[in-house]
Design a protein around this motif. Sequence first.
Motif, PDB file in Angstrom:
ATOM      1  N   LYS A  30       0.832  -1.208   0.000  1.00 43.66           N
ATOM      2  CA  LYS A  30       0.000   0.000   0.000  1.00 43.66           C
ATOM      3  C   LYS A  30       0.870   1.263   0.000  1.00 43.66           C
ATOM      4  CE  LYS A  30      -2.487   1.128   3.657  1.00 43.66           C
ATOM      5  NZ  LYS A  30      -3.530   0.850   4.640  1.00 43.66           N
ATOM      6  N   ASN A  34       1.056   4.075  -2.974  1.00 43.72           N
ATOM      7  CA  ASN A  34       0.847   5.504  -2.700  1.00 43.72           C
ATOM      8  C   ASN A  34       1.974   6.334  -3.301  1.00 43.72           C
ATOM      9  OD1 ASN A  34      -1.611   5.854  -1.307  1.00 43.72           O
ATOM     10  ND2 ASN A  34      -0.715   4.961   0.530  1.00 43.72           N
ATOM     11  N   LYS A  35       3.195   5.841  -3.166  1.00 40.53           N
ATOM     12  CA  LYS A  35       4.348   6.565  -3.726  1.00 40.53           C
ATOM     13  C   LYS A  35       4.261   6.629  -5.251  1.00 40.53           C
ATOM     14  CE  LYS A  35       7.423   6.702  -0.033  1.00 40.53           C
ATOM     15  NZ  LYS A  35       6.592   7.699   0.655  1.00 40.53           N
ATOM     16  N   LEU A  36       3.690   5.593  -5.823  1.00 45.08           N
ATOM     17  CA  LEU A  36       3.614   5.552  -7.282  1.00 45.08           C
ATOM     18  C   LEU A  36       2.451   6.391  -7.806  1.00 45.08           C
ATOM     19  CD1 LEU A  36       4.432   1.780  -7.906  1.00 45.08           C
ATOM     20  CD2 LEU A  36       5.957   3.738  -8.065  1.00 45.08           C
ATOM     21  N   GLY A  37       1.636   6.888  -6.898  1.00 43.38           N
ATOM     22  CA  GLY A  37       0.539   7.759  -7.315  1.00 43.38           C
ATOM     23  C   GLY A  37      -0.638   7.006  -7.924  1.00 43.38           C
ATOM     24  N   HIS A  40      -6.357   6.046  -5.270  1.00 45.97           N
ATOM     25  CA  HIS A  40      -6.508   5.432  -3.956  1.00 45.97           C
ATOM     26  C   HIS A  40      -7.628   4.404  -3.866  1.00 45.97           C
ATOM     27  CE1 HIS A  40      -8.504   9.436  -3.646  1.00 45.97           C
ATOM     28  NE2 HIS A  40      -9.467   8.693  -3.168  1.00 45.97           N
ATOM     29  N   ILE A  48      -6.696  -4.733   0.030  1.00 41.96           N
ATOM     30  CA  ILE A  48      -7.596  -5.548   0.866  1.00 41.96           C
ATOM     31  C   ILE A  48      -7.592  -6.984   0.347  1.00 41.96           C
ATOM     32  CG2 ILE A  48      -9.985  -5.975   1.550  1.00 41.96           C
ATOM     33  CD1 ILE A  48     -10.424  -3.053   1.811  1.00 41.96           C
ATOM     34  N   TYR A  51      -4.442  -8.524   1.368  1.00 46.86           N
ATOM     35  CA  TYR A  51      -4.446  -8.763   2.821  1.00 46.86           C
ATOM     36  C   TYR A  51      -5.181 -10.068   3.153  1.00 46.86           C
ATOM     37  CZ  TYR A  51      -5.670  -8.023   7.759  1.00 46.86           C
ATOM     38  OH  TYR A  51      -5.847  -8.164   9.106  1.00 46.86           O
TER      39      TYR A  51
ATOM     40  N   GLN B 132     -20.607   6.199   5.692  1.00 47.41           N
ATOM     41  CA  GLN B 132     -19.830   4.973   5.653  1.00 47.41           C
ATOM     42  C   GLN B 132     -19.340   4.694   7.082  1.00 47.41           C
ATOM     43  OE1 GLN B 132     -17.388   4.810   2.075  1.00 47.41           O
ATOM     44  NE2 GLN B 132     -15.706   4.042   3.317  1.00 47.41           N
ATOM     45  N   PRO B 152      -7.059   9.199   2.091  1.00 44.78           N
ATOM     46  CA  PRO B 152      -8.200   9.670   1.303  1.00 44.78           C
ATOM     47  C   PRO B 152      -9.368   8.686   1.291  1.00 44.78           C
ATOM     48  CG  PRO B 152      -6.375   9.029  -0.122  1.00 44.78           C
ATOM     49  CD  PRO B 152      -5.836   9.074   1.265  1.00 44.78           C
ATOM     50  N   ASN B 153      -9.061   7.394   1.462  1.00 42.89           N
ATOM     51  CA  ASN B 153     -10.155   6.411   1.482  1.00 42.89           C
ATOM     52  C   ASN B 153     -11.043   6.580   2.703  1.00 42.89           C
ATOM     53  OD1 ASN B 153      -9.659   4.963  -0.922  1.00 42.89           O
ATOM     54  ND2 ASN B 153      -7.930   3.941   0.061  1.00 42.89           N
ATOM     55  N   GLU B 280      -4.572   2.543   9.482  1.00 45.64           N
ATOM     56  CA  GLU B 280      -4.038   1.505   8.589  1.00 45.64           C
ATOM     57  C   GLU B 280      -4.956   0.287   8.627  1.00 45.64           C
ATOM     58  OE1 GLU B 280      -1.359   1.440   6.510  1.00 45.64           O
ATOM     59  OE2 GLU B 280      -0.919   3.541   6.957  1.00 45.64           O
ATOM     60  N   GLU B 283      -8.192   0.886   6.808  1.00 45.50           N
ATOM     61  CA  GLU B 283      -8.040   0.804   5.362  1.00 45.50           C
ATOM     62  C   GLU B 283      -8.005  -0.653   4.893  1.00 45.50           C
ATOM     63  OE1 GLU B 283      -5.080   3.370   3.558  1.00 45.50           O
ATOM     64  OE2 GLU B 283      -6.826   4.626   3.174  1.00 45.50           O
ATOM     65  N   ASN B 284      -7.588  -1.548   5.784  1.00 42.65           N
ATOM     66  CA  ASN B 284      -7.612  -2.977   5.443  1.00 42.65           C
ATOM     67  C   ASN B 284      -8.974  -3.606   5.685  1.00 42.65           C
ATOM     68  OD1 ASN B 284      -4.982  -3.187   4.654  1.00 42.65           O
ATOM     69  ND2 ASN B 284      -4.228  -3.924   6.626  1.00 42.65           N
ATOM     70  N   ASP B 285      -9.935  -2.808   6.119  1.00 40.31           N
ATOM     71  CA  ASP B 285     -11.263  -3.340   6.459  1.00 40.31           C
ATOM     72  C   ASP B 285     -11.196  -4.338   7.603  1.00 40.31           C
ATOM     73  OD1 ASP B 285     -12.921  -1.975   4.863  1.00 40.31           O
ATOM     74  OD2 ASP B 285     -13.472  -3.631   3.537  1.00 40.31           O
ATOM     75  N   SER B 286     -10.158  -4.247   8.442  1.00 40.94           N
ATOM     76  CA  SER B 286     -10.025  -5.306   9.444  1.00 40.94           C
ATOM     77  C   SER B 286     -10.580  -4.893  10.809  1.00 40.94           C
ATOM     78  CB  SER B 286      -8.570  -5.745   9.562  1.00 40.94           C
ATOM     79  OG  SER B 286      -7.741  -4.644   9.839  1.00 40.94           O
ATOM     80  N   ASP B 351      -2.580  15.019  -2.276  1.00 42.64           N
ATOM     81  CA  ASP B 351      -1.600  13.941  -2.366  1.00 42.64           C
ATOM     82  C   ASP B 351      -0.191  14.489  -2.204  1.00 42.64           C
ATOM     83  OD1 ASP B 351      -0.060  11.762  -2.923  1.00 42.64           O
ATOM     84  OD2 ASP B 351      -1.288  11.085  -4.603  1.00 42.64           O
ATOM     85  N   THR B 353       2.223  12.294  -1.231  1.00 44.21           N
ATOM     86  CA  THR B 353       3.007  11.066  -1.151  1.00 44.21           C
ATOM     87  C   THR B 353       3.630  10.662  -2.476  1.00 44.21           C
ATOM     88  OG1 THR B 353       1.320  10.375   0.412  1.00 44.21           O
ATOM     89  CG2 THR B 353       2.915   8.726  -0.191  1.00 44.21           C
ATOM     90  N   LYS B 354       2.911  10.878  -3.575  1.00 42.78           N
ATOM     91  CA  LYS B 354       3.388  10.289  -4.829  1.00 42.78           C
ATOM     92  C   LYS B 354       4.698  10.916  -5.303  1.00 42.78           C
ATOM     93  CE  LYS B 354       0.281  12.970  -7.745  1.00 42.78           C
ATOM     94  NZ  LYS B 354      -1.108  12.865  -8.163  1.00 42.78           N
ATOM     95  N   LEU B 355       5.517  10.080  -5.918  1.00 45.15           N
ATOM     96  CA  LEU B 355       6.845  10.521  -6.340  1.00 45.15           C
ATOM     97  C   LEU B 355       6.794  11.325  -7.631  1.00 45.15           C
ATOM     98  CD1 LEU B 355       8.773   7.193  -5.649  1.00 45.15           C
ATOM     99  CD2 LEU B 355       8.953   9.297  -4.337  1.00 45.15           C
ATOM    100  N   ILE B 359       3.069   7.884 -13.956  1.00 52.09           N
ATOM    101  CA  ILE B 359       3.289   6.620 -13.250  1.00 52.09           C
ATOM    102  C   ILE B 359       4.602   5.951 -13.645  1.00 52.09           C
ATOM    103  CG2 ILE B 359       1.629   5.449 -14.789  1.00 52.09           C
ATOM    104  CD1 ILE B 359       1.231   3.455 -12.436  1.00 52.09           C
ATOM    105  N   ALA B 362       7.256   7.720 -11.892  1.00 46.42           N
ATOM    106  CA  ALA B 362       7.185   7.384 -10.462  1.00 46.42           C
ATOM    107  C   ALA B 362       7.817   6.020 -10.213  1.00 46.42           C
ATOM    108  CB  ALA B 362       5.744   7.405  -9.983  1.00 46.42           C
ATOM    109  N   TYR B 366      10.914   5.116  -7.966  1.00 50.76           N
ATOM    110  CA  TYR B 366      10.777   4.132  -6.886  1.00 50.76           C
ATOM    111  C   TYR B 366      11.914   3.113  -6.948  1.00 50.76           C
ATOM    112  CZ  TYR B 366       8.904   0.808  -3.615  1.00 50.76           C
ATOM    113  OH  TYR B 366       8.763  -0.006  -2.531  1.00 50.76           O
TER     114      TYR B 366
END
Lengths: 144, 442
Positions: A30, A34-37, A40, A48, A51, B132, B152-153, B280, B283-286, B351, B353-355, B359, B362, B366
């Motif tokens: 994940k 995110n780093k790769l843009g 989301h 998920i 996971y 939600q 963002p989710n 975190e 976001e995993n729905d856990s 955002d 975070t993105k490099l 893509i 990026a 990476y």
Amino acid sequence: MGLSGQKVTLRYTIAAEDFISAGEASSHVKKTLNKLGIRHELIKRFTIAMYEAEINTVIHASGGEAYVEITPEKLMVKISDNGPGIPDIEKAMMEGWSTAPEHIREMGFGAGMGLPNMKRYADDLAVESEVGVGTVVTITVYLS
Amino acid sequence: MDDYYHSVVLDNKLCKGCTNCIKKCPTEAIRVRNGKAIIINEKCIDCGECLRTCPYKAKIAQTDTWDDLSKFKYRIALPAPSLYMQFANAPSKEHVIKALQMLGFDYVYEVARGAEIVTSITNKILKTESYQRPVISSACPAVVKLIQLNYPNLIPNLLKIKSPMEMAAINAKKEFCEEHNVSPSEVGVFFISPCAAKMTAVKSPIGISKSNVDGVLSIKTVYFRMFKQLAKIKDEELPDSNQAGYKGVRWAADGGEAVALNTEKILAVDGIHNVIKIFEELENDSIEDVDFIEASACTGGCLGGPLAVENMFVATARTKKFKESLPSHGLSIADSEMEEYEFDCPIIHKDVTKLDTDISEAMRKYDRMVSLCDELPALDCGACGAPSCKALAEDIVRGIADITDCIFVLRRKVRKLAEEMMALESRMPPVIGEENKKDGDI
């Protein structure tokens, strides 16, 4: 870029019966996405699904490996194990069907939602399994 | 106000350029350059971790000053619930309110009352399917900012109603202006805050177009002034305060917002690093069977705020006395009377975070980042000015750092260079070599 195109690959070892670090691989994926843009919503679906597969490997097989391949077109993860295999894949795909032992269920896992959830979130899901040999689950989410 | 305003700033004179803060920052928003820390505005969420960590007190939370009160003809104080627990010499909530009046505030409206309004609206929302699940509290501005930047989710889960501070500001101004027949422009509403992020929430709010609060005073600013007044108060002078009950006051401590709700399916998490762990998992729905999540950036909730004065545990112990002395609910306005309590601006993901926006680019970056990580020592010593070797690798591919910023890499390079020089030194050009021989011969 060349003909093969740009590609990021990631490899993880999933430890057996280790519920504390279960999910670390998908969590790292994940962060990478995110780093790769990557969008989301797609990250969420992919991680998920991954996971769930990771947790399955922890519960049913004695750990396994995850290989992730990211290209500008798609996200793919292959999770393989040398576990007991799935005798009846069709049944395993049904919601609520679980072969998880009691102690796993008591921990809140093994509710029979693993494979159905993977199917729900993945664009493509391939399950190859042979009893006594192991299982390979391939999850794909397309970026376009 | 610009998009990236934030209240936490650096006092360059005090900063020694040590690396304590860069390590604690949950969003890796600090770097050290030329012997001074710099805050990357886009990434800072004003959580205040660096304020607590800095041994030289070089991190400052900008707030308004006592003199700013004089800009207004009439002044309203909005005490945060956490203010009540700051004083050993304030036996009751009324003592605190009285002290504020003695300091020249024309009106005091308890934020705890705003909190009770928020609780009542949240209860209503939790009865519907409109959100939600789990619904995430939006009362902590640092948490809201964290979600906007990194999760963002989870934006759909965020409770899109104004904070207790805003509710209180709206009602306070309305009540005061109606009662005294004065124009709102003559009235200054000041929030008294344990929190650095609230200043940002006022100057550059998320979810609302403009804050109704005119100024933010830190608890530190008012503490001694109030302390002195509290010593003078005689019990018979105490104002009648039936504004907020225990439910609103309890918001000061962690879990307070959650336990005030009509549901048992609550989760309360405090401390920004713990909040991140829970997000975190979300976001995993856990996380299952939870309807509402209260998330506070500060350990201990608002009582642990970086601008609070009293020790958090001592202050938390003081909440108990309010349980005995206060009714469960106060005089909260019925939620039907509260107009326009919803956010009026969408929360848009930023955002950071993105490099790269492309893509393929990026991915190239990476890959380079991963190979740079292999070159770096993985000691996370911070001497390069980045919080970890991984962060340095990322800074390098983003073009804001160089591999030789790493002292280990630099040393390796210098050593290699020295070896090469030694090797070269031993070799003499043939001509000189000949001359040397002749010299030697003589």
